[in-house]
Design a protein around this motif. Structure first.
Motif, short mmCIF file in Angstrom:
data_model
loop_
_atom_site.label_atom_id
_atom_site.label_comp_id
_atom_site.label_asym_id
_atom_site.label_seq_id
_atom_site.Cartn_x
_atom_site.Cartn_y
_atom_site.Cartn_z
N VAL A 84 0.86 -1.18 0.00
CA VAL A 84 0.00 0.00 0.00
C VAL A 84 0.90 1.23 0.00
CG1 VAL A 84 -1.83 1.23 1.22
CG2 VAL A 84 -1.76 -1.27 1.28
N LEU A 85 0.79 2.05 -1.05
CA LEU A 85 1.66 3.21 -1.18
C LEU A 85 0.93 4.49 -0.77
CD1 LEU A 85 3.37 2.37 -4.59
CD2 LEU A 85 4.29 2.02 -2.28
N ASN A 86 1.67 5.40 -0.16
CA ASN A 86 1.17 6.72 0.19
C ASN A 86 1.36 7.61 -1.04
OD1 ASN A 86 1.10 9.48 1.00
ND2 ASN A 86 1.47 8.86 3.13
N GLU A 87 0.27 7.92 -1.73
CA GLU A 87 0.38 8.61 -3.02
C GLU A 87 1.02 9.98 -2.89
OE1 GLU A 87 -3.42 8.61 -4.84
OE2 GLU A 87 -3.58 6.43 -4.93
N GLU A 88 0.67 10.70 -1.84
CA GLU A 88 1.24 12.03 -1.65
C GLU A 88 2.76 11.95 -1.42
OE1 GLU A 88 0.87 15.94 1.29
OE2 GLU A 88 -0.53 14.26 1.49
N ALA A 89 3.16 11.01 -0.56
CA ALA A 89 4.59 10.83 -0.29
C ALA A 89 5.33 10.36 -1.54
CB ALA A 89 4.79 9.85 0.85
N MET A 90 4.69 9.53 -2.33
CA MET A 90 5.32 9.04 -3.55
C MET A 90 5.57 10.17 -4.54
SD MET A 90 5.96 5.72 -3.64
CE MET A 90 5.85 5.27 -5.37
N ARG A 91 4.64 11.12 -4.62
CA ARG A 91 4.82 12.26 -5.53
C ARG A 91 5.99 13.13 -5.08
NH1 ARG A 91 -0.94 12.25 -5.62
NH2 ARG A 91 -0.99 13.77 -3.93
N ILE A 92 6.18 13.20 -3.76
CA ILE A 92 7.26 14.04 -3.24
C ILE A 92 8.62 13.36 -3.41
CG2 ILE A 92 8.21 15.06 -1.13
CD1 ILE A 92 5.30 15.40 -0.17
N VAL A 93 8.68 12.09 -3.06
CA VAL A 93 9.97 11.37 -3.02
C VAL A 93 10.37 10.83 -4.39
CG1 VAL A 93 11.18 9.42 -1.99
CG2 VAL A 93 9.63 10.81 -0.59
N ARG A 94 9.39 10.32 -5.13
CA ARG A 94 9.64 9.73 -6.45
C ARG A 94 10.73 8.66 -6.41
NH1 ARG A 94 7.18 12.55 -10.52
NH2 ARG A 94 6.41 14.63 -9.99
N PRO A 95 10.55 7.62 -5.62
CA PRO A 95 11.57 6.56 -5.55
C PRO A 95 11.57 5.74 -6.83
CG PRO A 95 9.61 5.89 -4.37
CD PRO A 95 9.37 7.31 -4.80
N SER A 96 12.70 5.14 -7.11
CA SER A 96 12.79 4.30 -8.31
C SER A 96 12.03 3.00 -8.10
CB SER A 96 14.25 4.00 -8.63
OG SER A 96 14.80 3.12 -7.64
N SER A 97 11.66 2.37 -9.20
CA SER A 97 10.96 1.09 -9.12
C SER A 97 11.88 0.02 -8.53
CB SER A 97 10.47 0.66 -10.50
OG SER A 97 11.55 0.59 -11.42
N ASP A 98 13.17 0.12 -8.80
CA ASP A 98 14.12 -0.85 -8.23
C ASP A 98 14.17 -0.72 -6.71
OD1 ASP A 98 14.71 -1.82 -10.72
OD2 ASP A 98 16.61 -0.74 -10.93
N TYR A 99 14.16 0.52 -6.22
CA TYR A 99 14.17 0.73 -4.77
C TYR A 99 12.92 0.15 -4.13
CZ TYR A 99 13.92 3.03 -0.24
OH TYR A 99 13.80 3.28 1.10
N LEU A 100 11.76 0.43 -4.72
CA LEU A 100 10.50 -0.07 -4.16
C LEU A 100 10.48 -1.60 -4.13
CD1 LEU A 100 7.81 2.30 -5.71
CD2 LEU A 100 8.51 2.14 -3.31
N GLU A 101 10.95 -2.20 -5.20
CA GLU A 101 10.95 -3.66 -5.26
C GLU A 101 11.87 -4.26 -4.21
OE1 GLU A 101 9.74 -7.41 -6.75
OE2 GLU A 101 8.94 -5.39 -7.04
N ALA A 102 13.05 -3.65 -4.05
CA ALA A 102 14.00 -4.15 -3.05
C ALA A 102 13.44 -3.99 -1.64
CB ALA A 102 15.33 -3.42 -3.19
N GLU A 103 12.83 -2.84 -1.36
CA GLU A 103 12.26 -2.61 -0.03
C GLU A 103 11.09 -3.53 0.23
OE1 GLU A 103 12.95 -0.46 2.86
OE2 GLU A 103 14.75 -1.08 1.80
N LYS A 104 10.26 -3.74 -0.79
CA LYS A 104 9.13 -4.65 -0.63
C LYS A 104 9.63 -6.05 -0.26
CE LYS A 104 7.33 -6.90 -4.01
NZ LYS A 104 6.65 -7.33 -5.25
N ASN A 105 10.61 -6.53 -0.97
CA ASN A 105 11.14 -7.87 -0.70
C ASN A 105 11.79 -7.95 0.68
OD1 ASN A 105 10.28 -8.85 -3.17
ND2 ASN A 105 12.19 -8.32 -4.21
#
Length: 224
Positions: A84-105
Motif C-alpha cells: 500500500v503506497l502513500n500517493e502524496e509521499a510518492m509524488r514528493i519522493v519519487r523513488p525508483s521502481s528498483d528501490y520499491l521492489e527491493a524494499e518490498k522484498n
C-alpha cells in the motif's frame, strides 16, 4: 484530566470492554485480526468473548531512500501480501521502481520472520468474504492502520470493522472512509499518547504474543 471511562486498567481490560462493544458481530463468523505486538492481548479478549478465530496482521513500513522514518508506503501480510503506497509521499519522493521492489522484498522477508516467530509457520487465515475485526491497543496518527484497512479491502473482506480502545477524534475521522464501521471506546480531544489512557501499558513481549496466539487456537469457535 481524563475521566475514569477514558482510562483502561490494562490491555486485557480494554479488550474485554471492546468485546462488549462488538458483540453484535458474534454470529457473523468474524475473523479477529490483531496488530502485534500490543494489539494481540486486546484481540485475544475480543476473540475469546466472540468465539472467533484470532490471527495477526503484520504491517511493515516502506521508508523513503535515505530517510527510513519517512513512510512512503507499507507492506501488509496476509494470504496475499499487499503493498500500500502513500500517493502524496510518492509524488514528493519519487523513488525508483528498483528501490520499491527491493524494499518490498526486504519487508516481506521480515514479515515472514515475524510470522514464523509468532505463528510457528502457520499461514495467514484468508480474509476473502469474511467479516474482519481489526484490533489494536490504540491509534495515534493512524498510518499503519490505514495501510492495514486498505489491504483488507483489496484482499476481498466482506465487511471490515476497526475496533480500538482509544484514538484522537481527527484520526478516527480520517479513517472513516477506510472501514465499514469504526468502534472506538474513547476519543479524547486532549489526546497525547495511547499509553496515557492505560494504568498499565507495559510493552507486550514476543513471548506473550506467542503464548496468547497458542491459547487462541483452543478458543471454541461459535458454530454457524
Amino acid at each position: 484530566m481524563f475521566e475514569a471511562r477514558d482510562v483502561f486498567a490494562d490491555r486485557q481490560d480494554a479488550g474485554r470492554r471492546l468485546a462488549t462493544a462488538v458483540a453484535k458481530y458474534a454470529d457473523a463468523n468474524p475473523l479477529v485480526l490483531a496488530l502485534p505486538r500490543g494489539g494481540v492481548p486486546v484481540g485475544f479478549e475480543v476473540a475469546s468473548a466472540l468465539g472467533a478465530t484470532l490471527d495477526i496482521l503484520i504491517v511493515r513500513k516502506i521508508g523513503a531512500p535515505g530517510h527510513a522514518e519517512y513512510g512512503i508506503g507499507a507492506v501488509v501480510d496476509g494470504a496475499n501480501p499487499q503493498v500500500v503506497l502513500n500517493e502524496e509521499a510518492m509524488r514528493i519522493v519519487r523513488p525508483s521502481s528498483d528501490y520499491l521492489e527491493a524494499e518490498k522484498n526486504r519487508q516481506l522477508a521480515e514479515i515472514e520472520r515475524r510470522r514464523e516467530t509468532y505463528m510457528e509457520g502457520r499461514p495467514p487465515v484468508p480474509v476473502e468474504d469474511r467479516t474482519v475485526i481489526l484490533v489494536d491497543d490504540g491509534i495515534a496518527t493512524g498510518g499503519t492502520v490505514k495501510a492495514a484497512l486498505r489491504s483488507l479491502r483489496r484482499a476481498g473482506a466482506r465487511r471490515i470493522i476497526l475496533a480500538v480502545p482509544v484514538a484522537p477524534p481527527d484520526t478516527i475521522e480520517a479513517l472513516a472512509q477506510e472501514a465499514d464501521e469504526i468502534v472506538c471506546l474513547s476519543t479524547p480531544e486532549a489526546f497525547r499518547a495511547v499509553g496515557l489512557h492505560y494504568e498499565n501499558f507495559e510493552q507486550t513481549s514476543d513471548e506473550e504474543v506467542v503464548s496468547l496466539l497458542h491459547r487462541a487456537r483452543s478458543i471454541p469457535v461459535r458454530p454457524q
